[in-house]
Design a protein around this motif. Structure first.
Motif, PDB file in Angstrom:
ATOM      1  N   TYR A   1       5.911  23.519  23.905  1.00 63.52           N
ATOM      2  CA  TYR A   1       4.950  22.774  24.724  1.00 63.52           C
ATOM      3  C   TYR A   1       3.610  22.688  24.004  1.00 63.52           C
ATOM      4  CZ  TYR A   1       7.857  23.272  29.030  1.00 63.52           C
ATOM      5  OH  TYR A   1       8.839  23.209  29.985  1.00 63.52           O
ATOM      6  N   LEU A   2       3.166  23.824  23.469  1.00 65.14           N
ATOM      7  CA  LEU A   2       1.857  23.877  22.824  1.00 65.14           C
ATOM      8  C   LEU A   2       1.795  22.968  21.601  1.00 65.14           C
ATOM      9  CD1 LEU A   2       1.151  27.697  23.140  1.00 65.14           C
ATOM     10  CD2 LEU A   2      -0.338  25.880  24.006  1.00 65.14           C
ATOM     11  N   ARG A   3       2.829  23.012  20.781  1.00 57.94           N
ATOM     12  CA  ARG A   3       2.828  22.169  19.583  1.00 57.94           C
ATOM     13  C   ARG A   3       2.783  20.692  19.957  1.00 57.94           C
ATOM     14  NH1 ARG A   3       6.256  25.844  16.717  1.00 57.94           N
ATOM     15  NH2 ARG A   3       7.949  24.967  17.926  1.00 57.94           N
ATOM     16  N   ARG A   4       3.628  20.300  20.907  1.00 58.87           N
ATOM     17  CA  ARG A   4       3.703  18.886  21.283  1.00 58.87           C
ATOM     18  C   ARG A   4       2.368  18.372  21.807  1.00 58.87           C
ATOM     19  NH1 ARG A   4       8.928  19.835  25.015  1.00 58.87           N
ATOM     20  NH2 ARG A   4      10.330  20.661  23.408  1.00 58.87           N
ATOM     21  N   THR A   5       1.692  19.200  22.600  1.00 55.43           N
ATOM     22  CA  THR A   5       0.426  18.766  23.200  1.00 55.43           C
ATOM     23  C   THR A   5      -0.709  18.787  22.199  1.00 55.43           C
ATOM     24  OG1 THR A   5       1.136  19.582  25.378  1.00 55.43           O
ATOM     25  CG2 THR A   5      -1.216  19.175  25.067  1.00 55.43           C
ATOM     26  N   THR A   6      -0.856  19.877  21.460  1.00 53.56           N
ATOM     27  CA  THR A   6      -2.037  20.017  20.599  1.00 53.56           C
ATOM     28  C   THR A   6      -2.037  19.012  19.452  1.00 53.56           C
ATOM     29  OG1 THR A   6      -0.914  21.801  19.385  1.00 53.56           O
ATOM     30  CG2 THR A   6      -2.418  22.444  21.154  1.00 53.56           C
ATOM     31  N   ARG A   7      -0.877  18.561  19.003  1.00 54.67           N
ATOM     32  CA  ARG A   7      -0.880  17.586  17.915  1.00 54.67           C
ATOM     33  C   ARG A   7      -1.198  16.176  18.403  1.00 54.67           C
ATOM     34  NH1 ARG A   7       5.410  18.565  16.597  1.00 54.67           N
ATOM     35  NH2 ARG A   7       6.377  17.350  18.266  1.00 54.67           N
ATOM     36  N   ARG A   8      -1.252  15.988  19.730  1.00 55.39           N
ATOM     37  CA  ARG A   8      -1.585  14.658  20.273  1.00 55.39           C
ATOM     38  C   ARG A   8      -3.088  14.433  20.386  1.00 55.39           C
ATOM     39  NH1 ARG A   8       3.454  14.784  23.668  1.00 55.39           N
ATOM     40  NH2 ARG A   8       2.467  16.011  25.291  1.00 55.39           N
ATOM     41  N   TYR A   9      -3.878  15.491  20.335  1.00 49.89           N
ATOM     42  CA  TYR A   9      -5.312  15.372  20.593  1.00 49.89           C
ATOM     43  C   TYR A   9      -6.114  15.894  19.397  1.00 49.89           C
ATOM     44  CZ  TYR A   9      -3.812  14.530  25.370  1.00 49.89           C
ATOM     45  OH  TYR A   9      -3.207  13.997  26.479  1.00 49.89           O
ATOM     46  N   THR A  10      -6.998  15.054  18.902  1.00 55.87           N
ATOM     47  CA  THR A  10      -7.786  15.418  17.730  1.00 55.87           C
ATOM     48  C   THR A  10      -8.551  16.717  17.944  1.00 55.87           C
ATOM     49  OG1 THR A  10      -8.043  13.074  17.169  1.00 55.87           O
ATOM     50  CG2 THR A  10      -9.593  14.621  16.153  1.00 55.87           C
ATOM     51  N   GLU A  11      -9.134  16.881  19.139  1.00 54.58           N
ATOM     52  CA  GLU A  11      -9.937  18.071  19.416  1.00 54.58           C
ATOM     53  C   GLU A  11      -9.108  19.352  19.380  1.00 54.58           C
ATOM     54  OE1 GLU A  11     -11.596  16.859  23.220  1.00 54.58           O
ATOM     55  OE2 GLU A  11     -13.586  16.914  22.334  1.00 54.58           O
ATOM     56  N   LEU A  12      -7.812  19.221  19.593  1.00 53.75           N
ATOM     57  CA  LEU A  12      -6.952  20.409  19.644  1.00 53.75           C
ATOM     58  C   LEU A  12      -6.182  20.629  18.346  1.00 53.75           C
ATOM     59  CD1 LEU A  12      -5.539  20.130  23.279  1.00 53.75           C
ATOM     60  CD2 LEU A  12      -7.542  21.403  22.475  1.00 53.75           C
ATOM     61  N   GLN A  13      -6.477  19.834  17.313  1.00 53.35           N
ATOM     62  CA  GLN A  13      -5.792  19.987  16.034  1.00 53.35           C
ATOM     63  C   GLN A  13      -5.961  21.393  15.433  1.00 53.35           C
ATOM     64  OE1 GLN A  13      -3.760  17.810  14.049  1.00 53.35           O
ATOM     65  NE2 GLN A  13      -3.567  16.850  16.054  1.00 53.35           N
ATOM     66  N   PRO A  14      -7.119  22.046  15.591  1.00 51.80           N
ATOM     67  CA  PRO A  14      -7.220  23.411  15.059  1.00 51.80           C
ATOM     68  C   PRO A  14      -6.216  24.368  15.710  1.00 51.80           C
ATOM     69  CG  PRO A  14      -9.403  22.505  15.445  1.00 51.80           C
ATOM     70  CD  PRO A  14      -8.436  21.542  16.053  1.00 51.80           C
ATOM     71  N   LEU A  15      -5.971  24.209  17.006  1.00 52.56           N
ATOM     72  CA  LEU A  15      -4.993  25.067  17.669  1.00 52.56           C
ATOM     73  C   LEU A  15      -3.581  24.746  17.183  1.00 52.56           C
ATOM     74  CD1 LEU A  15      -4.402  27.293  19.673  1.00 52.56           C
ATOM     75  CD2 LEU A  15      -4.439  25.594  21.516  1.00 52.56           C
ATOM     76  N   TYR A  16      -3.315  23.468  16.959  1.00 52.21           N
ATOM     77  CA  TYR A  16      -2.025  23.079  16.393  1.00 52.21           C
ATOM     78  C   TYR A  16      -1.824  23.729  15.026  1.00 52.21           C
ATOM     79  CZ  TYR A  16       1.602  20.109  14.343  1.00 52.21           C
ATOM     80  OH  TYR A  16       2.749  19.655  13.731  1.00 52.21           O
ATOM     81  N   ALA A  17      -2.858  23.700  14.208  1.00 56.26           N
ATOM     82  CA  ALA A  17      -2.773  24.309  12.877  1.00 56.26           C
ATOM     83  C   ALA A  17      -2.504  25.808  12.981  1.00 56.26           C
ATOM     84  CB  ALA A  17      -4.071  24.052  12.102  1.00 56.26           C
TER      85      ALA A  17
END
Length: 334
Positions: A301-317
């Motif tokens: 869930y976290l990966r799918r969501t965080t990669r959709r939003y520029t502001e959350l890209q650090p969390l995706y990384a």
């Protein structure tokens, strides 16, 4: 066994001269256990055992009265001192079992829409100053369970300087979107395991931790569940249907669906981080392994969501660096 015998004795004092058989029904992630008492005439009730040295039943009693607009179990008898309650039996078919039994999308959509209708009824009745505030301090404490328990205990890793920067940037982006939302009654665990299939309308269980907080929280709990998962387009369809129903009911949701869905997704990130941390804590601190195999679902869930939003890209990384970019299977042991 001592607690079960004490519960048996207490129930006998509440139902003198009425023979019954007490059988185990369920257990929660905390210390509560539930038993079903079946009487000679075939009637049943549920007995809750909540050890008073571990927890109090008073919050349950308070929220049960506050949530009378939805179908919650009626309290028949209780003892705060002993941590015992006798409750109305809402049956033995949780929503999870019903959804797993019939996987047709139209049936699942119907069941979930009935749950959404009850959620809207609950939210419409919301009043301030009745429940604890789901404030920034509480929300932040919850997300910190991820580095404290999932990272440190499950993965045996601590954040390095770069990862800490990623985490801080993400929290600075996440929290304002959550805190800008209107507040309503929040069940806090409005999941299909806590909804019962009854003849009238869904029964609602496990509400004692309710708070007053962001309006998208319970919808996220329902549609991004720990034990069952739906395709993204199915979730989107139900989120739209909720938003339309909420607007028609006069609830304070965002005027534009795009804004509402962004709030829904950001709220989901907060919850997913929290639950991954809680499930890791249950295993490493409390020696409860029932929930541990579901952690990968929340990482997905976290990966799918965080990669959709520029502001959350650090969390995706950060998540990719921790567990990789491939979809994880539930049941996987780290």
């Amino acid at each position: 066994m001592q607690r079960q015998q004490a519960l048996q004795t207490w129930l006998e004092s509440q139902y003198p001269a009425q023979a019954f058989e007490l059988t185990f029904a369920a257990a929660d992630a905390d210390y509560r256990r539930y038993f079903r008492a079946t009487f000679s005439d075939g009637s049943t009730m549920i007995a809750m055992d909540a050890p008073p040295e571990k927890m109090s039943i008073e919050p349950y009693l308070k929220v049960q009265q506050l949530f009378q607009m939805v179908k919650v179990p009626q309290v028949l008898h209780y003892s705060i001192e002993n941590g015992f309650m006798a409750l109305e039996d809402l049956g033995n078919v949780p929503y999870l079992a019903a959804l797993q039994h019939d996987e047709r999308p139209e049936v699942q959509r119907l069941l979930l829409l009935e749950a959404i209708d009850q959620l809207i009824i609950l939210q419409k009745a919301s009043l301030p100053d009745q429940l604890p505030e789901y404030d920034e301090a509480t929300l932040t404490c919850e997300v910190n369970l991820f580095p404290e328990w999932f990272m440190a205990k499950e993965l045996n890793k601590k954040m390095n300087f770069k990862q800490r920067q990623w985490w801080d940037q993400s929290m600075q982006a996440l929290m304002p979107v959550i805190l800008e939302q209107s507040k309503v009654y929040v069940h806090r665990d409005f999941i299909v395991r806590n909804l019962m299939l009854t003849r009238e309308r869904p029964g609602v269980l496990d509400f004692q931790d309710a708070v007053y907080g962001p309006i998208t929280y319970d919808l996220v709990s329902l549609l991004r569940d720990a034990f069952i998962e739906w395709e993204e387009d199915f979730v989107l369809d139900l989120a739209i249907r909720y938003w339309e129903k909420a607007r028609a009911a006069g609830l304070p949701v965002a005027e534009q669906f795009d804004d509402f869905y962004r709030q829904f997704e950001y709220m989901g990130v907060q919850r997913h981080l929290k639950v991954a941390g809680i499930f890791a804590r249950l295993y490493h601190r409390d020696d409860k392994d029932k929930y541990r195999p579901e952690i990968p679902r929340f990482l997905n869930y976290l990966r799918r969501t965080t990669r959709r939003y520029t502001e959350l890209q650090p969390l995706y990384a950060l998540i990719v660096e921790l567990v990789g970019d491939d979809e994880l299977q539930t049941g996987y042991s780290f």
